[in-house]
Scaffold this active site. Structure first.
Site, PDB file in Angstrom:
ATOM      1  N   GLY A 171       0.816  -1.212   0.000  1.00 46.10           N
ATOM      2  CA  GLY A 171       0.000   0.000   0.000  1.00 46.10           C
ATOM      3  C   GLY A 171       0.847   1.258   0.000  1.00 46.10           C
ATOM      4  O   GLY A 171       0.695   2.138  -0.859  1.00 46.10           O
ATOM      5  N   CYS A 210      -7.368 -13.915   6.056  1.00 40.85           N
ATOM      6  CA  CYS A 210      -6.291 -14.233   5.108  1.00 40.85           C
ATOM      7  C   CYS A 210      -6.197 -15.759   5.056  1.00 40.85           C
ATOM      8  O   CYS A 210      -5.365 -16.369   5.735  1.00 40.85           O
ATOM      9  CB  CYS A 210      -4.997 -13.603   5.638  1.00 40.85           C
ATOM     10  SG  CYS A 210      -3.610 -13.776   4.532  1.00 40.85           S
ATOM     11  N   CYS A 264      -5.499 -14.134  -7.941  1.00 42.14           N
ATOM     12  CA  CYS A 264      -4.491 -14.785  -7.089  1.00 42.14           C
ATOM     13  C   CYS A 264      -3.990 -16.055  -7.757  1.00 42.14           C
ATOM     14  O   CYS A 264      -4.747 -16.725  -8.469  1.00 42.14           O
ATOM     15  CB  CYS A 264      -5.112 -15.224  -5.763  1.00 42.14           C
ATOM     16  SG  CYS A 264      -5.174 -13.952  -4.535  1.00 42.14           S
TER      17      CYS A 264
HETATM   18  C1  LIG Z   1       1.326 -15.403   4.303  1.00 45.79           C
HETATM   19  C2  LIG Z   1       0.608 -14.459   3.399  1.00 45.79           C
HETATM   20  C3  LIG Z   1       0.412 -14.788   2.051  1.00 45.79           C
HETATM   21  C4  LIG Z   1      -0.245 -13.914   1.209  1.00 45.79           C
HETATM   22  N1  LIG Z   1      -0.427 -14.248  -0.106  1.00 45.79           N
HETATM   23  C5  LIG Z   1      -0.990 -13.364  -0.958  1.00 45.79           C
HETATM   24  C6  LIG Z   1      -1.114 -13.658  -2.346  1.00 45.79           C
HETATM   25  O1  LIG Z   1      -0.728 -14.728  -2.803  1.00 45.79           O
HETATM   26  N2  LIG Z   1      -1.676 -12.716  -3.155  1.00 45.79           N
HETATM   27  C7  LIG Z   1      -2.117 -11.522  -2.666  1.00 45.79           C
HETATM   28  O2  LIG Z   1      -2.606 -10.690  -3.446  1.00 45.79           O
HETATM   29  N3  LIG Z   1      -2.019 -11.211  -1.355  1.00 45.79           N
HETATM   30  C8  LIG Z   1      -1.479 -12.098  -0.491  1.00 45.79           C
HETATM   31  N4  LIG Z   1      -1.363 -11.784   0.843  1.00 45.79           N
HETATM   32  C9  LIG Z   1      -1.891 -10.499   1.323  1.00 45.79           C
HETATM   33  C10 LIG Z   1      -0.869  -9.386   1.115  1.00 45.79           C
HETATM   34  O3  LIG Z   1       0.387  -9.752   1.610  1.00 45.79           O
HETATM   35  C11 LIG Z   1      -1.377  -8.136   1.825  1.00 45.79           C
HETATM   36  O4  LIG Z   1      -2.593  -7.771   1.220  1.00 45.79           O
HETATM   37  C12 LIG Z   1      -0.411  -6.983   1.700  1.00 45.79           C
HETATM   38  O5  LIG Z   1       0.823  -7.289   2.319  1.00 45.79           O
HETATM   39  C13 LIG Z   1      -1.030  -5.759   2.349  1.00 45.79           C
HETATM   40  O6  LIG Z   1      -0.165  -4.676   2.162  1.00 45.79           O
HETATM   41  P1  LIG Z   1      -0.214  -3.425   3.162  1.00 45.79           P
HETATM   42  O7  LIG Z   1       0.670  -2.411   2.547  1.00 45.79           O
HETATM   43  O8  LIG Z   1      -1.633  -3.067   3.444  1.00 45.79           O
HETATM   44  O9  LIG Z   1       0.356  -3.961   4.551  1.00 45.79           O
HETATM   45  P2  LIG Z   1       1.652  -4.782   4.927  1.00 45.79           P
HETATM   46  O10 LIG Z   1       2.196  -5.538   3.771  1.00 45.79           O
HETATM   47  O11 LIG Z   1       1.303  -5.557   6.151  1.00 45.79           O
HETATM   48  O12 LIG Z   1       2.720  -3.669   5.314  1.00 45.79           O
HETATM   49  C14 LIG Z   1       2.573  -2.849   6.434  1.00 45.79           C
HETATM   50  C15 LIG Z   1       3.680  -1.807   6.402  1.00 45.79           C
HETATM   51  O13 LIG Z   1       3.452  -0.880   7.475  1.00 45.79           O
HETATM   52  C16 LIG Z   1       4.623  -0.778   8.263  1.00 45.79           C
HETATM   53  N5  LIG Z   1       4.168  -0.495   9.641  1.00 45.79           N
HETATM   54  C17 LIG Z   1       3.279  -1.192  10.380  1.00 45.79           C
HETATM   55  N6  LIG Z   1       3.112  -0.602  11.567  1.00 45.79           N
HETATM   56  C18 LIG Z   1       3.906   0.486  11.569  1.00 45.79           C
HETATM   57  C19 LIG Z   1       4.183   1.493  12.533  1.00 45.79           C
HETATM   58  N7  LIG Z   1       3.605   1.509  13.735  1.00 45.79           N
HETATM   59  N8  LIG Z   1       5.075   2.457  12.215  1.00 45.79           N
HETATM   60  C20 LIG Z   1       5.699   2.469  11.010  1.00 45.79           C
HETATM   61  N9  LIG Z   1       5.481   1.538  10.066  1.00 45.79           N
HETATM   62  C21 LIG Z   1       4.583   0.562  10.351  1.00 45.79           C
HETATM   63  C22 LIG Z   1       5.367  -2.102   8.094  1.00 45.79           C
HETATM   64  O14 LIG Z   1       6.749  -1.958   8.384  1.00 45.79           O
HETATM   65  C23 LIG Z   1       5.084  -2.366   6.604  1.00 45.79           C
HETATM   66  O15 LIG Z   1       5.995  -1.630   5.816  1.00 45.79           O
HETATM   67  C24 LIG Z   1      -0.732 -12.671   1.719  1.00 45.79           C
HETATM   68  C25 LIG Z   1      -0.549 -12.336   3.075  1.00 45.79           C
HETATM   69  C26 LIG Z   1       0.121 -13.227   3.908  1.00 45.79           C
HETATM   70  C27 LIG Z   1       0.324 -12.846   5.364  1.00 45.79           C
END
Ligand SMILES: Cc1cc2nc3c(=O)[nH]c(=O)nc-3n(C[C@H](O)[C@H](O)[C@H](O)COP(=O)(O)OP(=O)(O)OC[C@H]3O[C@@H](n4cnc5c(N)ncnc54)[C@H](O)[C@@H]3O)c2cc1C
Length: 401
Positions: free
Chosen positions: A11, A159, A343
């Site tokens: 994101g 998830c 996916c």
């Molecule tokens: C095991 C697994 C397998 C998956 N497989 C798939 C797949 O095959 N296909 C698919 O489309 N999706 C998949 N997903 C889902 C996908 O990984 C997530 O949708 C995606 O990672 C979400 O992105 P995000 O940026 O919302 O959050 P995240 O990836 O969780 O990133 C969060 C970010 O915020 C930062 N952060 C958090 N708290 C703080 C704080 N307090 N201060 C500063 N920084 C902070 C972290 O360091 C990180 O950079 C999977 C998820 C998991 C767990």
């Protein structure tokens, strides 16, 4: 104009790159704050748990790629957001913003079920890099003296895909090592039927997964409410107890603590209510994208199953939010659309490709297909996505998620 983005993953990076592309450098400063200085391709964590990849293989350092694009990077953990004052507080500093984007992902709510692990109990997980590494190390030890295994998801999980992947992958690995006969596998899920995935199912997913589990001799229990995990068992609410020497149960998720601890920002689970442009419902200069966003379940089910927020959906949210912010700052059109999901699930030796468009039923497209080619596509895509994120590109070919 100061735009602050919290989170350096799907994101946060997509929003930052997309905004940089849309807005001139002298019009606004963009800063990404993340507590982890690496971008980690989270969908490859099941491969880390299986020992096929290391964290180094699926990650890169954020600072240089961001700075090359004219985006500042701060490695720090946000502790609290003050939306009234327009400030973000870390342990050692505070940052002002004109626009804030929250992309802080999830917190594993391991407290929901006694024994969910690995650092809170005897269960295993793969929701974060340390947990996937722990799952890998303990799985290797387990192979020395194998026994019954339970894989699945706790009530309220959203998830669900990684639990299916892990079940298929261990089945495949155990067969190759001629150990499968020593390892009965039970799959427990809160879903009312296999292939529901928190989206009400799609196309022929239910029949497909029932067939695959039968073919692989994986016993399954749907509408299962896991109530306790011990070192030797997994217990369900109806009193059923499965013997298990290795239990990998995916937890329900909550929003990041920094968000949950900031009054007025989130719902009781710590997820952020947004409108169709991913703008906060009460604070118009705050957007949220990805797993941090509150999206309601598609339907009531006997055991709760929550709506998934995939990486692909996160990218779509991030682009809608970036366009909305850019439209406000420099004019232009703000648009939105229904989210779709695409996916590829590793099934051990082959993979399934799934498309649901839109994610919420009723749909225009509900497709599934299986084959070795999808496994190659998944491997290719994991590397391509890392390359793309390092370069600061935000577009993906349509077929690869
Ligand atoms: C095991 C697994 C397998 C998956 N497989 C798939 C797949 O095959 N296909 C698919 O489309 N999706 C998949 N997903 C889902 C996908 O990984 C997530 O949708 C995606 O990672 C979400 O992105 P995000 O940026 O919302 O959050 P995240 O990836 O969780 O990133 C969060 C970010 O915020 C930062 N952060 C958090 N708290 C703080 C704080 N307090 N201060 C500063 N920084 C902070 C972290 O360091 C990180 O950079 C999977 C998820 C998991 C767990």
């Amino acid at each position: 104009m100061n735009i602050l983005v919290i989170g350096g993953s799907f994101g946060g990076l997509t929003v930052a790159y997309d905004l940089r592309r849309r807005l001139r450098k002298h019009d606004c400063r963009i800063t990404v704050i993340a507590k982890e200085r690496r971008f980690i391709f989270i969908p490859s964590l099941p491969w880390v748990a299986m020992g096929k990849k290391s964290i180094a293989d699926i990650s890169f350092d954020l600072e240089r790629p961001l700075e090359r694009k004219g985006i500042s990077f701060v490695e720090d953990a946000v502790l609290r957001i003050d939306p009234e004052q327009g400030k973000v507080h870390t342990g050692s500093d505070s940052h002002d913003y004109d626009h804030l984007v929250i992309a802080t992902g999830h917190r594993s709510a391991n407290e929901a079920v006694p024994g969910l692990g690995p650092f809170d109990g005897p269960g295993h997980s793969l929701m974060s890099p340390p947990e996937a590494e722990e799952a890998r190390d303990t799985w290797r030890a387990f192979l020395e003296d194998p026994g019954p295994v339970v894989v699945g998801c706790a009530p309220g999980a959203s998830c669900l895909g990684p639990a299916y992947e892990f079940a298929f992958e261990i089945d495949h690995m155990l067969k190759r090592r001629r150990l499968r006969h020593k390892v009965p596998i039970v799959f427990v899920t809160p879903e009312p039927f296999l292939g529901h995935f928190g989206v009400g199912g799609f196309g022929k997913a239910q029949q497909f997964f029932e067939g695959e589990f039968a073919q692989r001799d994986i016993r399954y229990v749907t509408s299962a409410a896991v109530t306790k995990i011990t070192a030797e068992s997994v217990e369900l609410a109806d009193g059923t107890t499965f013997e298990s020497r290795y239990s990998l149960i995916i937890p329900p998720l909550g929003g990041a603590r920094a968000v949950a601890d900031s009054p007025g920002l989130a719902n009781p689970k710590g997820f952020i209510p947004v409108d169709r442009h991913y703008r906060h419902k009460d604070f118009p200069n705050i957007h949220a994208v990805g797993v941090a966003v509150a999206l309601p379940p598609v339907e009531d089910t006997p055991v709760p199953v929550n709506f998934p927020k995939t990486g692909h959906m996160t990218e779509q949210m991030a682009k809608i939010a970036a366009r909305d912010i850019a439209a406000e700052i420099s004019g232009g059109e703000s648009t939105s659309h229904e989210l779709m999901a695409e996916c590829i699930m590793d099934m051990g030796g082959e993979a399934a490709h799934m498309v649901a468009d839109p994610v919420r039923p009723p749909r225009n497209v509900s497709e599934m297909s299986k084959g070795r080619r999808w496994l190659w596509a998944k491997r290719f895509f994991a590397n391509y996505f890392l390359w793309k994120m390092k370069r600061g590109a935000t577009r993906s070919p349509k077929w690869v998620w």
